[in-house]
Design an enzyme around this catalytic site. Structure first.
Site, PDB file in Angstrom:
ATOM      1  N   CYS A  51      57.295  37.359  26.079  1.00 17.19           N
ATOM      2  CA  CYS A  51      57.732  38.092  27.258  1.00 17.19           C
ATOM      3  C   CYS A  51      58.341  37.111  28.264  1.00 17.19           C
ATOM      4  O   CYS A  51      57.742  36.069  28.555  1.00 17.19           O
ATOM      5  CB  CYS A  51      56.559  38.837  27.898  1.00 17.19           C
ATOM      6  SG  CYS A  51      57.045  39.798  29.359  1.00 17.19           S
ATOM      7  N   CYS A  55      53.922  36.483  34.658  1.00 14.25           N
ATOM      8  CA  CYS A  55      52.652  36.974  35.207  1.00 14.25           C
ATOM      9  C   CYS A  55      51.552  35.962  34.871  1.00 14.25           C
ATOM     10  O   CYS A  55      51.292  35.676  33.700  1.00 14.25           O
ATOM     11  CB  CYS A  55      52.310  38.348  34.616  1.00 14.25           C
ATOM     12  SG  CYS A  55      53.655  39.557  34.741  1.00 14.25           S
ATOM     13  N   CYS A  58      48.731  36.541  32.107  1.00 15.79           N
ATOM     14  CA  CYS A  58      49.086  37.154  30.821  1.00 15.79           C
ATOM     15  C   CYS A  58      49.310  36.137  29.714  1.00 15.79           C
ATOM     16  O   CYS A  58      50.100  35.193  29.852  1.00 15.79           O
ATOM     17  CB  CYS A  58      50.322  38.032  30.985  1.00 15.79           C
ATOM     18  SG  CYS A  58      50.715  38.979  29.501  1.00 15.79           S
ATOM     19  N   CYS A  95      47.797  54.711  23.559  1.00 15.97           N
ATOM     20  CA  CYS A  95      48.673  53.960  24.455  1.00 15.97           C
ATOM     21  C   CYS A  95      49.310  52.801  23.693  1.00 15.97           C
ATOM     22  O   CYS A  95      48.632  52.109  22.928  1.00 15.97           O
ATOM     23  CB  CYS A  95      47.883  53.411  25.640  1.00 15.97           C
ATOM     24  SG  CYS A  95      46.936  54.687  26.520  1.00 15.97           S
ATOM     25  N   CYS A 126      51.013  57.454  25.528  1.00 18.11           N
ATOM     26  CA  CYS A 126      51.310  56.653  26.715  1.00 18.11           C
ATOM     27  C   CYS A 126      52.025  55.398  26.249  1.00 18.11           C
ATOM     28  O   CYS A 126      51.722  54.866  25.166  1.00 18.11           O
ATOM     29  CB  CYS A 126      50.026  56.296  27.455  1.00 18.11           C
ATOM     30  SG  CYS A 126      50.289  55.264  28.943  1.00 18.11           S
ATOM     31  N   CYS A 186      50.679  56.444  35.005  1.00 18.96           N
ATOM     32  CA  CYS A 186      49.475  55.626  34.883  1.00 18.96           C
ATOM     33  C   CYS A 186      49.774  54.314  35.603  1.00 18.96           C
ATOM     34  O   CYS A 186      50.659  53.565  35.181  1.00 18.96           O
ATOM     35  CB  CYS A 186      49.146  55.382  33.412  1.00 18.96           C
ATOM     36  SG  CYS A 186      47.758  54.256  33.120  1.00 18.96           S
ATOM     37  N   ARG A 258      40.124  54.526  35.394  1.00 22.07           N
ATOM     38  CA  ARG A 258      39.778  53.946  34.098  1.00 22.07           C
ATOM     39  C   ARG A 258      39.258  52.527  34.220  1.00 22.07           C
ATOM     40  O   ARG A 258      39.878  51.671  34.868  1.00 22.07           O
ATOM     41  CB  ARG A 258      40.995  53.937  33.175  1.00 22.07           C
ATOM     42  CG  ARG A 258      40.708  53.291  31.797  1.00 22.07           C
ATOM     43  CD  ARG A 258      41.945  53.195  30.947  1.00 22.07           C
ATOM     44  NE  ARG A 258      42.466  54.514  30.652  1.00 22.07           N
ATOM     45  CZ  ARG A 258      43.758  54.813  30.607  1.00 22.07           C
ATOM     46  NH1 ARG A 258      44.656  53.882  30.870  1.00 22.07           N
ATOM     47  NH2 ARG A 258      44.149  56.036  30.318  1.00 22.07           N
TER      48      ARG A 258
END
Length: 320
Positions: A51, A55, A58, A95, A126, A186, A258
């Site tokens: 990616c 972040c 991550c 998801c 999702c 979400c 959640r």
């Protein structure tokens, strides 16, 4: 009309005695949900690693060395096997996450096929794919996507200390594109990034004052991954986490709250207090994208101890 909240109102909730706050949250929770039903989701990484975002929490970022094995976009057959297994274990929603900054237009036909295939199993769907244009979101909606996950992560003020490759406004723009199509939103965040209480207040303030409230709000506890800049962060105090869950329930009474990443580090008592505070959704499965998750057998044992049951696809849990 959606109630608008301000900083001082939410701050006042954070400063309430914890037991009173939990009582208030549970009372509100019971107005809108069956307190003994928990919505179960399973999360699968359908494209892992490489990616371009930075972040700091991550493992999938190309900027950090975390020994993560990168994987290309999965075949539909493998995704369907995982989805059926999730359904058999009690998951209501499947998801799927792809480690992209944003999907390319050439990916959209394949993504829509994935959605249609998973929905044919009788599950909610999702996806979390990064930025979306309105046209891309519209294609996912037409394919039948039920939810799109796009987290705010933290407050606007603290955000720049965690991520530099994506602006906060970029996230708000994607959320706007999602809700305009009719896909359910979400959106949540992560606690333990090094944020202050004021950051947590401002994070929840952003969520609750979005043009449309998120139907699902994942609250993550930072999973400290070796090789990322946050690997040595201090642990968040469990009562601070519980307090945030309770405040989220009070200000977003109709949303599913959640327990997401970090649950494998929580003992049974912490999880029970989170459920008492209004959390009513969890992820099943051994992994959340690339991080370890709580064992299903342990979850079943905990549910049995607390008298909780998984919510099924036709259950009318939300009374709104």
């Amino acid at each position: 009309m959606v109630e608008r909240w301000n900083f001082m109102q939410i701050k006042k909730l954070f400063h309430k005695p914890l037991l009173e706050l939990i009582f208030d949250a549970q009372s509100i929770h019971r107005k809108y949900f069956n307190p003994l039903l928990i919505q179960i989701s399973t999360l699968l990484s359908i494209k892992t690693g490489n990616c371009p975002e930075d972040c700091k929490y991550c493992s999938q970022s190309v900027h950090y060395k975390t020994n993560l094995k990168t994987e290309k976009l999965m075949d539909i057959d493998k995704i369907l096997i995982a989805a059926q297994k999730a359904k058999n274990s009690g998951s209501k929603r499947f998801c799927m996450g792809a480690a992209w900054r944003n999907p390319k237009d050439r990916d959209m036909t394949y993504l829509t096929k994935i959605i249609q295939s998973v929905k044919s199993l009788g599950m909610e769907t999702c996806m979390t794919l990064g930025h979306l244009s309105y046209d891309q979101a519209q294609l996912l909606y037409q394919a039948g996507l039920d939810f799109y996950n796009h987290n705010l992560d933290t407050s606007p003020e603290f955000y720049q200390k965690v991520i530099s490759t994506r602006k906060y406004q970029d996230r708000l723009n994607t959320i706007d594109n999602i809700v305009k199509t009719g896909i359910k939103l979400c959106s949540g965040g992560i606690l333990g990034l090094g944020e202050t209480m004021n950051d947590r207040i401002n994070f929840l303030l952003q969520l609750v004052n979005l043009p449309k409230l998120p139907e699902s709000v994942p609250i993550n506890m930072l999973v400290k991954i070796k090789g990322t800049p946050l690997e040595n962060n201090d642990d968040i105090e469990p009562f601070d986490f519980i307090r945030t869950i309770a405040v989220a329930r009070i200000i977003m009474p109709r949303s599913y709250i959640r327990l997401s990443a970090g649950r494998e580090k929580m003992n049974e008592q912490t999880q029970a207090m989170c459920f008492m505070s209004g959390a009513n959704s969890i992820f099943y499965g051994c992994k959340l994208l690339t991080t370890v998750n709580s064992n299903i057998d342990k979850d079943v044992m905990l549910f049995n101890k607390l008298g909780l049951k998984p919510e099924h696809i036709n259950d009318k849990n939300n009374n709104s």
